[in-house]
Design an enzyme around this catalytic site. Structure first.
Site, PDB file in Angstrom:
ATOM      1  N   PRO A   1     -29.908  48.678  65.403  1.00  0.00           N
ATOM      2  CA  PRO A   1     -30.647  49.286  64.045  1.00  0.00           C
ATOM      3  C   PRO A   1     -32.110  49.748  64.447  1.00  0.00           C
ATOM      4  CG  PRO A   1     -30.523  46.793  63.883  1.00  0.00           C
ATOM      5  CD  PRO A   1     -29.730  47.342  65.085  1.00  0.00           C
ATOM      6  N   GLU A   2     -32.377  50.724  63.840  1.00  0.00           N
ATOM      7  CA  GLU A   2     -33.838  51.534  63.914  1.00  0.00           C
ATOM      8  C   GLU A   2     -34.539  51.310  62.781  1.00  0.00           C
ATOM      9  OE1 GLU A   2     -33.301  55.383  65.642  1.00  0.00           O
ATOM     10  OE2 GLU A   2     -31.587  54.879  66.771  1.00  0.00           O
TER      11      GLU A   2
ATOM     12  N   LYS B   1     -38.778  47.694  64.561  1.00  0.00           N
ATOM     13  CA  LYS B   1     -37.571  47.211  64.529  1.00  0.00           C
ATOM     14  C   LYS B   1     -37.593  45.457  64.266  1.00  0.00           C
ATOM     15  CE  LYS B   1     -35.912  50.714  67.580  1.00  0.00           C
ATOM     16  NZ  LYS B   1     -35.194  50.971  69.034  1.00  0.00           N
TER      17      LYS B   1
ATOM     18  N   ARG C   1     -29.820  56.048  78.478  1.00  0.00           N
ATOM     19  CA  ARG C   1     -29.277  55.987  77.221  1.00  0.00           C
ATOM     20  C   ARG C   1     -28.799  57.512  76.801  1.00  0.00           C
ATOM     21  NH1 ARG C   1     -32.319  52.461  74.100  1.00  0.00           N
ATOM     22  NH2 ARG C   1     -31.094  52.984  72.249  1.00  0.00           N
TER      23      ARG C   1
END
Length: 274
Positions: free
Chosen positions: A2-3, A53, A262
């Site tokens: 989650p960001e 975060k 990524r």
């Protein structure tokens, strides 16, 4: 993972059931919580914060709980005494008369004196948080040209929490797309106008994702998607996770690339210069 927008929305839900309501029960599945279970029971949460975060829960007894969801952590809010039907492991739970806040699967949890919480190794390294610190366009533009940031490729810079806190993989792809810049460019490669535009969309896209529960597309398309009940994952992004699909602006095929192990998504027509 989650960001920032997702953690901030979780923060909002936690605040509704925790703030100013005495804690009636504590679930202590994580070792950091076990030794403080008795102290937290009967105490009152006075504030809940998201920092990038990370989540911070502050109690009236001078203690705070730091948690980071990392890859698998997830907060649930339920009615008091109710638990979700999940195979995840419950790490930390707080129950009040208003409801229950339950953290599953997270491993990065610690208890700190509230007066010292900002000394946490993760927090001391954070740059401005777009959703909490509200940095201005000018401040972000200046940060882009700081000595430690200006020579780094944008693909790397926009995952560095020391630059801007809370931005992760999907926001990185979406911000760079809206700014019209290629992820292999560096801040010093951009014109002053491009840097200002990048700073603007860094704020706008992050705030839009927070307000819309994860959509980064422009408001008009967001309303269309909601009104026509388009599938969430298929309609929320401009480029992220849309490799081989047509760009919503120019119809060029979106390309998936790997940067820093990524995935990142680019429209080479809308984002020239790589």
């Amino acid at each position: 993972m989650p960001e920032g927008p997702e953690i901030r929305r979780s923060r909002d839900k936690l605040a509704q059931v925790l703030i100013d309501a005495p804690v009636t029960h504590v679930d202590a599945g994580h070792s950091a919580i076990q030794s403080h279970r008795q102290a937290f029971t009967g105490s009152t949460v006075i504030n809940v914060e998201s920092r990038g975060k990370a989540m911070l829960i502050h109690f009236d007894i001078g203690l705070s709980v730091y948690s980071h969801n990392q890859l698998y952590g997830l907060w649930y809010v339920r009615k008091n005494g109710e638990y979700p039907n999940t195979n995840r492991q419950l790490r930390f739970g707080l129950h009040t008369a208003k409801g229950a806040a339950l953290l599953y699967s997270a491993s990065d949890i610690s208890v700190w004196p509230t007066a010292e919480i900002q000394s946490h190794p993760f927090l001391v390294k954070l740059g401005p948080d777009v959703l909490n610190d509200c940095p201005s366009v000018e401040e972000i533009t200046e940060r882009l040209m700081m000595t430690r940031f200006q020579g780094r490729k944008l693909a790397s810079l926009y995952l560095d929490q020391a630059f801007l806190a809370g931005i992760g993989n999907y926001l990185r792809s979406e911000i760079l797309f809206f700014a019209g810049v290629h992820p292999d460019l560096r801040p010093k490669d951009l014109t002053a106008e491009q840097r200002k535009a990048l700073a603007c969309v860094s704020i706008e896209v992050t705030q839009r994702a927070y307000k819309t529960a994860g959509y980064t597309v422009p408001d008009a398309f967001y309303r269309y998607a909601k009104n026509h009940k388009l599938p969430y994952e298929a309609s929320r992004f401009m480029v992220f996770n849309r490799d081989t699909q047509s760009c919503r602006v120019c119809e060029t095929a979106i390309v998936r690339m790997e940067r820093g192990n990524r995935r990142i998504y680019v429209c080479k027509q809308c984002q020239p210069g790589g």
